[in-house]
Design a protein around this motif. Structure first.
Motif, mmCIF file in Angstrom:
data_model
loop_
_atom_site.group_PDB
_atom_site.id
_atom_site.type_symbol
_atom_site.label_atom_id
_atom_site.label_comp_id
_atom_site.label_asym_id
_atom_site.label_seq_id
_atom_site.Cartn_x
_atom_site.Cartn_y
_atom_site.Cartn_z
ATOM 1 N N VAL A 193 21.153 10.538 22.967
ATOM 2 C CA VAL A 193 22.131 10.064 23.955
ATOM 3 C C VAL A 193 22.244 8.539 23.900
ATOM 4 O O VAL A 193 23.273 7.969 24.269
ATOM 5 N N SER A 194 21.193 7.893 23.406
ATOM 6 C CA SER A 194 21.247 6.432 23.304
ATOM 7 C C SER A 194 22.326 5.984 22.331
ATOM 8 O O SER A 194 22.967 4.942 22.531
ATOM 9 N N HIS A 195 22.573 6.755 21.284
ATOM 10 C CA HIS A 195 23.629 6.407 20.333
ATOM 11 C C HIS A 195 25.013 6.536 20.987
ATOM 12 O O HIS A 195 25.888 5.684 20.791
ATOM 13 N N THR A 196 25.201 7.624 21.732
ATOM 14 C CA THR A 196 26.477 7.791 22.439
ATOM 15 C C THR A 196 26.677 6.678 23.458
ATOM 16 O O THR A 196 27.776 6.140 23.605
ATOM 17 N N ALA A 197 25.613 6.315 24.154
ATOM 18 C CA ALA A 197 25.728 5.251 25.151
ATOM 19 C C ALA A 197 26.042 3.908 24.518
ATOM 20 O O ALA A 197 26.769 3.083 25.101
ATOM 21 N N ARG A 198 25.537 3.660 23.330
ATOM 22 C CA ARG A 198 25.880 2.401 22.659
ATOM 23 C C ARG A 198 27.369 2.363 22.294
ATOM 24 O O ARG A 198 28.016 1.318 22.392
ATOM 25 N N LYS A 199 27.904 3.508 21.904
ATOM 26 C CA LYS A 199 29.350 3.569 21.660
ATOM 27 C C LYS A 199 30.100 3.378 22.974
ATOM 28 O O LYS A 199 31.136 2.706 23.020
ATOM 29 N N GLY A 200 29.588 3.976 24.063
ATOM 30 C CA GLY A 200 30.204 3.780 25.372
ATOM 31 C C GLY A 200 30.223 2.322 25.779
ATOM 32 O O GLY A 200 31.206 1.830 26.348
ATOM 33 N N ALA A 201 29.149 1.612 25.497
ATOM 34 C CA ALA A 201 29.109 0.184 25.808
ATOM 35 C C ALA A 201 30.214 -0.561 25.064
ATOM 36 O O ALA A 201 30.881 -1.441 25.635
ATOM 37 N N GLU A 202 30.445 -0.195 23.809
ATOM 38 C CA GLU A 202 31.543 -0.809 23.059
ATOM 39 C C GLU A 202 32.889 -0.513 23.710
ATOM 40 O O GLU A 202 33.748 -1.412 23.826
ATOM 41 N N VAL A 203 33.082 0.732 24.115
ATOM 42 C CA VAL A 203 34.352 1.133 24.730
ATOM 43 C C VAL A 203 34.641 0.301 25.967
ATOM 44 O O VAL A 203 35.794 -0.098 26.211
ATOM 45 N N PHE A 228 32.430 10.058 17.481
ATOM 46 C CA PHE A 228 32.924 10.482 16.172
ATOM 47 C C PHE A 228 34.041 9.526 15.723
ATOM 48 O O PHE A 228 34.869 9.091 16.538
ATOM 49 N N PRO A 229 34.116 9.208 14.442
ATOM 50 C CA PRO A 229 35.133 8.257 13.969
ATOM 51 C C PRO A 229 36.565 8.649 14.330
ATOM 52 O O PRO A 229 37.392 7.772 14.604
ATOM 53 N N ARG A 230 36.872 9.941 14.336
ATOM 54 C CA ARG A 230 38.250 10.377 14.582
ATOM 55 C C ARG A 230 38.541 10.641 16.065
ATOM 56 O O ARG A 230 39.575 11.241 16.388
ATOM 57 N N SER A 231 37.688 10.186 16.952
ATOM 58 C CA SER A 231 37.853 10.487 18.383
ATOM 59 C C SER A 231 38.435 9.321 19.166
ATOM 60 O O SER A 231 38.108 9.121 20.334
ATOM 61 N N GLN A 232 39.314 8.531 18.545
ATOM 62 C CA GLN A 232 39.849 7.365 19.246
ATOM 63 C C GLN A 232 40.608 7.761 20.495
ATOM 64 O O GLN A 232 40.560 7.053 21.512
ATOM 65 N N GLU A 233 41.333 8.884 20.472
ATOM 66 C CA GLU A 233 42.069 9.303 21.678
ATOM 67 C C GLU A 233 41.116 9.578 22.834
ATOM 68 O O GLU A 233 41.424 9.242 23.981
ATOM 69 N N VAL A 234 39.985 10.177 22.535
ATOM 70 C CA VAL A 234 38.983 10.424 23.583
ATOM 71 C C VAL A 234 38.431 9.099 24.091
ATOM 72 O O VAL A 234 38.299 8.893 25.310
ATOM 73 N N ARG A 235 38.122 8.181 23.202
ATOM 74 C CA ARG A 235 37.615 6.872 23.633
ATOM 75 C C ARG A 235 38.642 6.142 24.486
ATOM 76 O O ARG A 235 38.285 5.457 25.462
ATOM 77 N N ASP A 236 39.913 6.271 24.144
ATOM 78 C CA ASP A 236 40.960 5.613 24.933
ATOM 79 C C ASP A 236 41.006 6.162 26.353
ATOM 80 O O ASP A 236 41.244 5.414 27.317
ATOM 81 N N ILE A 237 40.793 7.473 26.507
ATOM 82 C CA ILE A 237 40.760 8.072 27.848
ATOM 83 C C ILE A 237 39.598 7.505 28.646
ATOM 84 O O ILE A 237 39.750 7.121 29.814
ATOM 85 N N PHE A 238 38.442 7.430 28.025
ATOM 86 C CA PHE A 238 37.287 6.858 28.730
ATOM 87 C C PHE A 238 37.530 5.396 29.085
ATOM 88 O O PHE A 238 37.173 4.937 30.180
ATOM 89 N N ALA A 239 38.146 4.648 28.189
ATOM 90 C CA ALA A 239 38.372 3.221 28.429
ATOM 91 C C ALA A 239 39.259 2.980 29.643
ATOM 92 O O ALA A 239 39.156 1.930 30.296
ATOM 93 N N ARG A 240 40.133 3.940 29.947
ATOM 94 C CA ARG A 240 41.019 3.799 31.110
ATOM 95 C C ARG A 240 40.373 4.277 32.411
ATOM 96 O O ARG A 240 40.945 4.096 33.483
ATOM 97 N N ALA A 241 39.212 4.902 32.306
ATOM 98 C CA ALA A 241 38.536 5.432 33.492
ATOM 99 C C ALA A 241 37.702 4.333 34.153
ATOM 100 O O ALA A 241 37.268 3.392 33.488
ATOM 101 N N PRO A 242 37.457 4.459 35.455
ATOM 102 C CA PRO A 242 36.569 3.488 36.113
ATOM 103 C C PRO A 242 35.143 3.623 35.574
ATOM 104 O O PRO A 242 34.648 4.740 35.377
ATOM 105 N N LEU A 243 34.485 2.509 35.367
ATOM 106 C CA LEU A 243 33.115 2.532 34.853
ATOM 107 C C LEU A 243 32.184 3.303 35.781
ATOM 108 O O LEU A 243 31.218 3.926 35.313
ATOM 109 N N ASP A 244 32.476 3.276 37.080
ATOM 110 C CA ASP A 244 31.563 3.939 38.020
ATOM 111 C C ASP A 244 31.760 5.455 38.090
ATOM 112 O O ASP A 244 31.218 6.119 38.966
#
Length: 261
Positions: A226-236, A184-200
């Motif tokens: 889920v493919s759309h969410t995963a593409r955003k995850g790849a960006e993160v 979601f466009p307004r979920s930058q805080e959530v994306r930041d949490i994921f970005a700090r997590a280990p990929l594994d």
């Protein structure tokens, strides 16, 4: 061909999908979604959820009592959950957890139910599937207390809580699952949490029929998305889609070992 990917959490027994499952599975396969875990949220619906997994090769299942239903449904026993777990395609315990957003008045029974599910995870070796909303402090405390009492594995499904709970879960060796919320466009805080997590330690999911990611936001969600969410995850994570999909596949198979066996 699209990279292979798994929707680690969906609800295919919900009425939004009635009568349309073959087409849904076909659309998912077209986008590389070759496997999905459909989640039973009330044990009385377990036979119907199990039947979906038995009828469709890509579908696995998990069972538990959702925290928002904990006060309305009979309290599950460890024995109930262990018995259900004997089914060859049941791969997880839950979803269970704590939800104080609408159902804070049932905190005691939610916490009791959560601890029962954790003990079932210990006895079966299956991963715990956690729902947590507006309950970060209690959730971190109970997960940590119980892990000290005896190890178990766990995924924080549809993670959209705060950084302290993410850190506590990761410190215990748990996984964080990325849903459409992370796109979601307004979920930058959530994306930041994921970005700090280990990929594994990252999984992806739809939680369908809810939380459809862009460009389908506001519509019924389904496993293909889920493919759309995963593409955003790849960006993160600064990866191409194929690399991120491969990482989440490896993570899913490490946690949900029974789905591989």
């Amino acid at each position: 061909m699209e990279p292979m990917i798994t929707d680690s959490h969906c609800h295919l027994d919900f009425p939004q999908f009635e009568g349309g499952l073959p087409d849904l599975l076909s659309r998912a396969a077209d986008l590389g979604v070759h496997r999905m875990v459909t989640i039973c949220t009330k044990l009385r619906t377990a036979p119907a959820v199990r039947a979906l997994a038995e009828a469709h090769a890509p579908v696995f299942w998990a069972a538990g009592t959702h925290p928002m239903s904990a006060a309305e449904e009979p309290l599950a026993s460890v024995e109930d959950l262990v018995t259900l777990a004997q089914h060859p395609k049941m791969v997880g315990i839950g979803e269970t957890g704590l939800d104080y957003h609408y159902t804070a008045d049932s905190k005691p029974v939610q916490q009791e139910s959560l601890r029962i599910h954790i003990e079932a995870c210990r006895q079966t070796g299956l991963p715990l599937i956690i729902h947590s909303r507006d309950a970060d402090t209690d959730m971190a405390r109970i997960l940590t207390e119980e892990h000290r009492a005896g190890a178990y594995t766990c995924v924080m499904h549809c993670f959209s809580s705060g950084p302290a709970l993410a850190e506590a879960a990761l410190d215990l060796g748990f996984y964080l699952s990325m849903s459409g919320i992370a796109a979601f466009p307004r979920s930058q805080e959530v994306r930041d949490i994921f970005a700090r997590a280990p990929l594994d330690r990252i999984l992806v999911e739809t939680d369908s029929p809810y939380l459809a990611p862009p460009p389908h936001r506001g519509k019924r969600n389904e496993p293909a998305f889920v493919s759309h969410t995963a593409r955003k995850g790849a960006e993160v994570f600064g990866l191409d889609y194929a690399a991120f999909a491969a990482a989440t596949e490896a993570n899913f198979e490490r946690l949900f070992t029974k789905a591989v066996a």
